[in-house]
Design a protein around this motif. Sequence first.
Motif, PDB file in Angstrom:
ATOM      1  N   MET A   1      -8.795   8.774  -3.682  1.00  0.00           N
ATOM      2  CA  MET A   1      -7.915   8.373  -2.793  1.00  0.00           C
ATOM      3  C   MET A   1      -6.965   8.295  -3.965  1.00  0.00           C
ATOM      4  N   SER A   2      -5.936   7.799  -3.610  1.00  0.00           N
ATOM      5  CA  SER A   2      -4.365   7.715  -4.593  1.00  0.00           C
ATOM      6  C   SER A   2      -3.386   7.830  -3.840  1.00  0.00           C
ATOM      7  N   GLY A   3      -2.751   6.282  -3.944  1.00  0.00           N
ATOM      8  CA  GLY A   3      -1.270   6.589  -3.240  1.00  0.00           C
ATOM      9  C   GLY A   3       0.169   6.549  -4.047  1.00  0.00           C
ATOM     10  N   PRO A   4       1.365   6.119  -3.011  1.00  0.00           N
ATOM     11  CA  PRO A   4       2.290   5.959  -3.967  1.00  0.00           C
ATOM     12  C   PRO A   4       2.452   4.841  -5.567  1.00  0.00           C
ATOM     13  N   LEU A   5       3.140   4.397  -5.906  1.00  0.00           N
ATOM     14  CA  LEU A   5       2.749   3.381  -7.283  1.00  0.00           C
ATOM     15  C   LEU A   5       4.205   2.855  -7.335  1.00  0.00           C
ATOM     16  N   PRO A   6       4.853   1.559  -7.579  1.00  0.00           N
ATOM     17  CA  PRO A   6       5.958   1.521  -7.954  1.00  0.00           C
ATOM     18  C   PRO A   6       5.902   1.998  -9.620  1.00  0.00           C
ATOM     19  N   GLU A   7       7.499   1.310 -10.270  1.00  0.00           N
ATOM     20  CA  GLU A   7       8.017   1.904 -10.942  1.00  0.00           C
ATOM     21  C   GLU A   7       6.922   1.258 -12.090  1.00  0.00           C
ATOM     22  N   ILE A   8       6.762   1.517 -12.801  1.00  0.00           N
ATOM     23  CA  ILE A   8       6.184   0.330 -14.163  1.00  0.00           C
ATOM     24  C   ILE A   8       6.927   0.677 -15.669  1.00  0.00           C
ATOM     25  N   SER A   9       6.585   0.090 -16.461  1.00  0.00           N
ATOM     26  CA  SER A   9       6.923   0.436 -17.544  1.00  0.00           C
ATOM     27  C   SER A   9       6.270   1.217 -18.256  1.00  0.00           C
ATOM     28  N   ALA A  10       6.816   1.683 -19.427  1.00  0.00           N
ATOM     29  CA  ALA A  10       5.234   2.162 -20.244  1.00  0.00           C
ATOM     30  C   ALA A  10       5.011   1.189 -20.930  1.00  0.00           C
ATOM     31  N   GLU A  11       5.263   0.840 -21.366  1.00  0.00           N
ATOM     32  CA  GLU A  11       3.629  -0.433 -21.378  1.00  0.00           C
ATOM     33  C   GLU A  11       2.912  -1.455 -20.999  1.00  0.00           C
ATOM     34  N   GLN A  12       3.272  -1.204 -19.275  1.00  0.00           N
ATOM     35  CA  GLN A  12       2.614  -1.963 -18.179  1.00  0.00           C
ATOM     36  C   GLN A  12       1.335  -0.697 -18.127  1.00  0.00           C
ATOM     37  N   ARG A  13       2.696   0.715 -17.743  1.00  0.00           N
ATOM     38  CA  ARG A  13       1.423   1.809 -17.538  1.00  0.00           C
ATOM     39  C   ARG A  13       0.276   2.008 -18.723  1.00  0.00           C
ATOM     40  N   LYS A  14       0.655   1.555 -20.388  1.00  0.00           N
ATOM     41  CA  LYS A  14      -0.568   1.588 -20.935  1.00  0.00           C
ATOM     42  C   LYS A  14      -1.302   0.980 -20.598  1.00  0.00           C
ATOM     43  N   THR A  15      -1.213  -0.921 -20.190  1.00  0.00           N
ATOM     44  CA  THR A  15      -1.697  -2.312 -19.686  1.00  0.00           C
ATOM     45  C   THR A  15      -2.840  -1.662 -18.073  1.00  0.00           C
ATOM     46  N   LEU A  16      -1.797  -0.854 -17.842  1.00  0.00           N
ATOM     47  CA  LEU A  16      -2.572  -0.522 -16.514  1.00  0.00           C
ATOM     48  C   LEU A  16      -4.515   0.752 -17.353  1.00  0.00           C
TER      49      LEU A  16
END
Length: 407
Positions: A1-16
Amino acid sequence: MSGPLPEISAEQRKTLEQFRKLMSPELNETHDDYFLLRWLRARKWNVDAAEKMLKASLKTRAMWNVDNIEKWEAPQALREYLPYGIMGYDKEGSPVIVCPFYNFDIYGMMHCVTRFEFQKYLVLLLERFMKLAYEQSLKHGWKARQLVVFLDCESMNLKQYAWRPAAECVISSVKQYEANFPELLKMCYIINAPKLFSVAFNIVKKFLDENTTSKIHIYKSGVDKWQESLFSLVEPKNFPKGWGGQLVDKLGDPQCKSLMVWGGKLPEELFVDQNSQQSDKSFTETQVPKGDKLKLNFTVKAQQEEQLLSWNFRTFDYDIKFGIFSVDEKTGEKRSEVPLGTVYSNEMDEAGFISTRPNTTYTVVFDNSASYLRSKRLRYWVDLISEEEEGIAELTEMDNTQIVAQQ
């Protein structure tokens, strides 16, 4: 299951990515990136806090048996008298939930179902709404994964909510929502709020996150300013005419009663006498003498299987104080697992559980020491059970352990 994702910063992507790696042993295929983002956002991107919150929620989901919740046959009172309806979608695809809240007879409901059945049904509905929102997001984007909620409180009888079981049910349900469904709400409109509504809401909002309360907009009776805000999100043609939209049902009803559960006063034939309900538990009846306490000890030995200390009790005619304390057999450390406090179990059955630790002795206390005039008649069941034991989904976990110097 993979749905749409809001835009996040590179730092937030790393945290995710860090959060997903940390939580990977607990996750399954339904837990996509957006799911993880909800918990990170709820805890302001603090990974440790988000981990604690999500792990607690996953455990609660297991206790409620959420994965099989659709197999549960909810009581008739909930299915036919808890008012709500799904009125299509907003302009971004989010489900729109309309609730004629003034038609909710909470006094009658609490005489038909237990607080735990009520909360379980709310979980079932929220799971359905989230599934629908996910399906919408595949067509409309990630913003469709939140809900727009509309509640009409016209002529609402607040006296019902001054009744302790009703008040406790509302507060407990709010806590359950906040702990297990973060970032689900897009916007909530509460219209026709009675004069004392703000007093009641000030109590409830203590248990809500600031981000949640910022999305709740309350309008007093006779004010229609909410329409401009609501219809900036929702097309009027998709909203009931009785509340300023253009939609009528197939019967021409502007309130679209045929499209929702309308609620109303519960008939007394659905009332359940909790005193006489049958149970597979082996209850004990006793008297707690005036000025005295009843103490029950349970020892959890060193073992791999996690156990739960579970209880279900009722008093007759009067309330009683209830609490649970523990002592670590190795270190001698003492804790207050459930702080001693007055429980109005003469009005409704009290039930719950706590997780236990190995090498620990737990003392369950029914305290009548403050009463110098009367004994308390008590009917109780308390036991250690496994997490898999049938019936655990009917309980609510207590998680407010405190360290105590002496008890």
